[in-house]
Design an enzyme around this catalytic site. Structure first.
Site, mmCIF file in Angstrom:
data_model
loop_
_atom_site.group_PDB
_atom_site.id
_atom_site.type_symbol
_atom_site.label_atom_id
_atom_site.label_comp_id
_atom_site.label_asym_id
_atom_site.label_seq_id
_atom_site.Cartn_x
_atom_site.Cartn_y
_atom_site.Cartn_z
ATOM 1 N N LYS A 208 0.832 -1.208 0.000
ATOM 2 C CA LYS A 208 0.000 0.000 0.000
ATOM 3 C C LYS A 208 0.865 1.255 0.000
ATOM 4 O O LYS A 208 0.615 2.194 -0.753
ATOM 5 C CB LYS A 208 -0.931 0.000 1.206
ATOM 6 N N GLU A 214 10.350 -5.894 3.400
ATOM 7 C CA GLU A 214 10.573 -7.187 2.749
ATOM 8 C C GLU A 214 10.120 -7.168 1.282
ATOM 9 O O GLU A 214 10.811 -7.684 0.398
ATOM 10 C CB GLU A 214 9.830 -8.297 3.505
ATOM 11 N N GLY A 268 -4.883 -4.746 5.746
ATOM 12 C CA GLY A 268 -4.209 -5.683 4.849
ATOM 13 C C GLY A 268 -4.776 -7.085 4.889
ATOM 14 O O GLY A 268 -4.984 -7.721 3.844
ATOM 15 N N ARG A 269 -5.067 -7.606 6.086
ATOM 16 C CA ARG A 269 -5.551 -8.978 6.186
ATOM 17 C C ARG A 269 -7.021 -9.106 5.794
ATOM 18 O O ARG A 269 -7.559 -10.209 5.756
ATOM 19 C CB ARG A 269 -5.315 -9.506 7.596
ATOM 20 N N GLU A 354 -3.362 -11.611 14.518
ATOM 21 C CA GLU A 354 -2.948 -10.219 14.357
ATOM 22 C C GLU A 354 -4.069 -9.269 14.749
ATOM 23 O O GLU A 354 -3.818 -8.138 15.144
ATOM 24 C CB GLU A 354 -2.500 -9.944 12.919
ATOM 25 N N HIS A 385 -2.363 -38.062 10.962
ATOM 26 C CA HIS A 385 -1.155 -38.855 11.184
ATOM 27 C C HIS A 385 -0.003 -37.980 11.667
ATOM 28 O O HIS A 385 1.153 -38.428 11.659
ATOM 29 C CB HIS A 385 -0.774 -39.581 9.897
ATOM 30 N N LYS A 505 9.969 -4.400 13.265
ATOM 31 C CA LYS A 505 10.313 -3.859 11.947
ATOM 32 C C LYS A 505 11.295 -2.697 12.079
ATOM 33 O O LYS A 505 12.254 -2.578 11.308
ATOM 34 C CB LYS A 505 9.037 -3.413 11.225
#
Length: 542
Positions: A208, A214, A268-269, A354, A385, A505
């Protein structure tokens, strides 16, 4: 919600007393006393059937949980969110992701402006771009059509679209490869591009602000990869962006016509159905993307209008509060019985942890109660399993959601029926277990009988739908989004900020320079961190 701490409210105290009185009652007893329990504790919306009868509740439990929701003002908070009020109180923003899937005829306001027309203008630009890529009209620097799209993002700009592309792979154009890179570890980008031809590859940078550490590191590396093969002048034809920072995107070399924006009122999420989902739209096409949006909208309307006792997100939210706050359950598992949906637990993990991983209430007071649980999960039958031993016979209470579908996109023999048989068998075994007497009646030696007994009484929700299609996926996404908000209202926390990710960050930016040898780290850090920085330099031979 006033000066009284949540744990001291009458509704909370009533639930605490009820939990004490409930004691160790077993699901075998609860089902035995109530033949209509399964029907009574189930409901449906937007094509999703929820059976919550295998929970450690009775009618009185539900009454008290619903009373808590009413006392916490859940109905008013839902209405405020849909009105576009600043429910994100620490950042003074609306959280109106529902506008992303609203029909063009709808009206949803933020700061006095109807945002739906702007949403649909961006959607139209996305549709045009996706159609051109899918139709071969978008070509690279050498004139060859784009066949590979690589999404560069992280967090909500990666997990949502990555999950959805995998979930809807049966609907994707097989002539296009859509991949995702999130990790700043250079191996991630290297693996994603190893077998790609730069002349046929388009990168989509999702950030954004166009400043995400990153994502920008990966974008610069992708730019070098492209320019080394095709020349610097090729960049404009091989990059697009989802960003609100047009000047930064243009400075990177991206054509302004290939930059798609979104808004501060979208977290964002929660952003999959904004331009962040452009990679998904390219994969499955605009029509299928609109079906996803329609599924989310159907669940939005259900959440907004359905009475709480028949409201899927509200019921899941209240059950989560019941276990986290009154049973001491610190985790919650999401178990999906469809291979294509295998990334959904990761998406929900970010959405929930979050959002509600908070220890401060809306008014700034420390929370005196447990808030969001640790979310985790896996894919059936693989997970059976791997970690189901703990679910069945471990010492911890782990509430679980089981998600399955009546039809498969790969109808090969009886395999899908076997898959769903496992889902149903697991929820039955978790609920009812197997007593020592039943084990001994099968002839098992006394010394082994207790080892082969199962206590049961492990709570589960079962969600069933017809098939994993775009509409159903959209409804599932919205279901969990609204569940998270419902829990936040009860716990009095803000679902829509994430200050907890900011400190790390900021420190990482400073440490990155120190790892490269820029000055001494001793004065800037604690003794452990400073020593580790020196050790890293030594191991590199700096």
């Amino acid at each position: 919600m006033g000066a009284t701490p949540l744990v001291d409210t009458p509704e909370w105290r009533a639930l605490a007393a009820h939990r004490s009185a409930f004691g160790g009652r077993h699901l075998r007893e609860l089902f035995g006393q109530d033949p209509g329990r399964a029907e009574r504790f189930s409901c449906e919306a937007a094509g999703i059937h929820l059976d919550y009868s295998k929970n450690l509740i009775e009618a009185r439990t539900l009454e008290l949980l619903l009373a808590l929701a009413e006392a916490r003002g859940l109905r008013e908070r839902i209405d405020a969110m849909f009105r576009g009020e600043a429910v994100n109180t620490t950042e003074h923003r609306a959280a109106l992701h529902m506008a992303l899937r609203a029909p063009a005829s709808a009206s949803m306001q933020v700061d006095g402006s109807d945002v739906v027309p702007e949403v649909h203008r961006v959607l139209e630009r996305m549709r045009g771009f996706a159609d051109r890529v899918r139709g071969g009209a978008v070509v690279g620097h050498t004139g060859r059509r784009i066949r590979n799209l690589v999404n560069l993002g992280i967090g909500g700009s990666d997990l949502g679209p990555r999950m959805a592309v995998e979930a809807l792979r049966p609907y994707a154009d097989p002539s296009l490869r859509v991949r995702f890179v999130a990790n700043v570890d250079p191996s991630d980008l290297a693996d994603a591009t190893r077998d790609l031809d730069p002349a046929e590859t388009l990168f989509l940078i999702c950030s954004k602000t166009f400043t995400t550490l990153e994502t920008l590191a990966n974008a610069r590396a992708a730019r070098r990869w492209c320019a080394d093969a095709l020349g610097e002048q090729a960049v404009a034809r091989h990059f697009a962006a989802v960003s609100s920072n047009l000047p930064a995107a243009a400075a990177f070399g991206i054509d302004p016509g290939n930059v798609f924006g979104f808004w501060d009122w979208v977290g964002g999420r929660y952003s999959l159905e904004s331009a962040v989902g452009l990679s998904l739209m390219v994969a499955i096409g605009p029509q299928r993307f609109d079906e996803l949006r329609a599924g989310s909208h159907a669940m939005d309307e259900h959440f907004r209008t359905a009475p709480f006792e028949r409201n899927l997100p509200v019921l899941l939210a209240l059950l989560g509060v019941w276990y986290a706050s009154f049973w001491g359950a610190s985790t919650h598992a999401i178990l999906v019985y469809d291979h294509h949906l295998r990334l959904l637990p990761d998406h929900i993990q970010q959405l929930d942890m979050e959002s509600n991983g908070k220890s401060v209430e809306l008014d700034g007071r420390p929370a005196l109660h447990q808030t969001g649980p640790i979310l985790w999960g896996g894919t059936g039958t693989n997970a059976q399993h791997a970690f189901f031993q703990l679910l069945h016979q471990g010492t911890r209470c782990v509430p679980c959601d089981f998600i399955g579908f009546a039809r498969s996109h790969e109808p090969r023999g009886d395999q899908h029926a076997l898959l769903i048989a496992n889902l149903l068998a697991q929820t039955e075994a978790l609920a009812f277990g197997k007593t020592r007497e039943e084990v001994e009646a099968e002839g098992v030696a006394e010394a082994l009988a207790q080892h082969q007994s199962f206590p049961g009484n492990r709570p589960t929700n079962t969600l069933l739908a017809g098939v994993l299609d775009p509409h159903t996926l959209g409804a599932l996404i919205a279901l969990y989004e609204h569940k998270v908000f419902g829990q936040a209202v009860v716990w009095n926390v803000n679902s829509f900020d994430q200050w907890g990710v900011e400190l790390g960050k900021a420190l990482a930016t400073r440490i990155a320079a120190e790892l490269a040898g820029a000055g001494s780290a001793d004065a800037a850090h604690d003794a452990s961190t400073a020593a580790l920085i020196r050790r890293y330099r030594a191991l590199r031979g700096d």
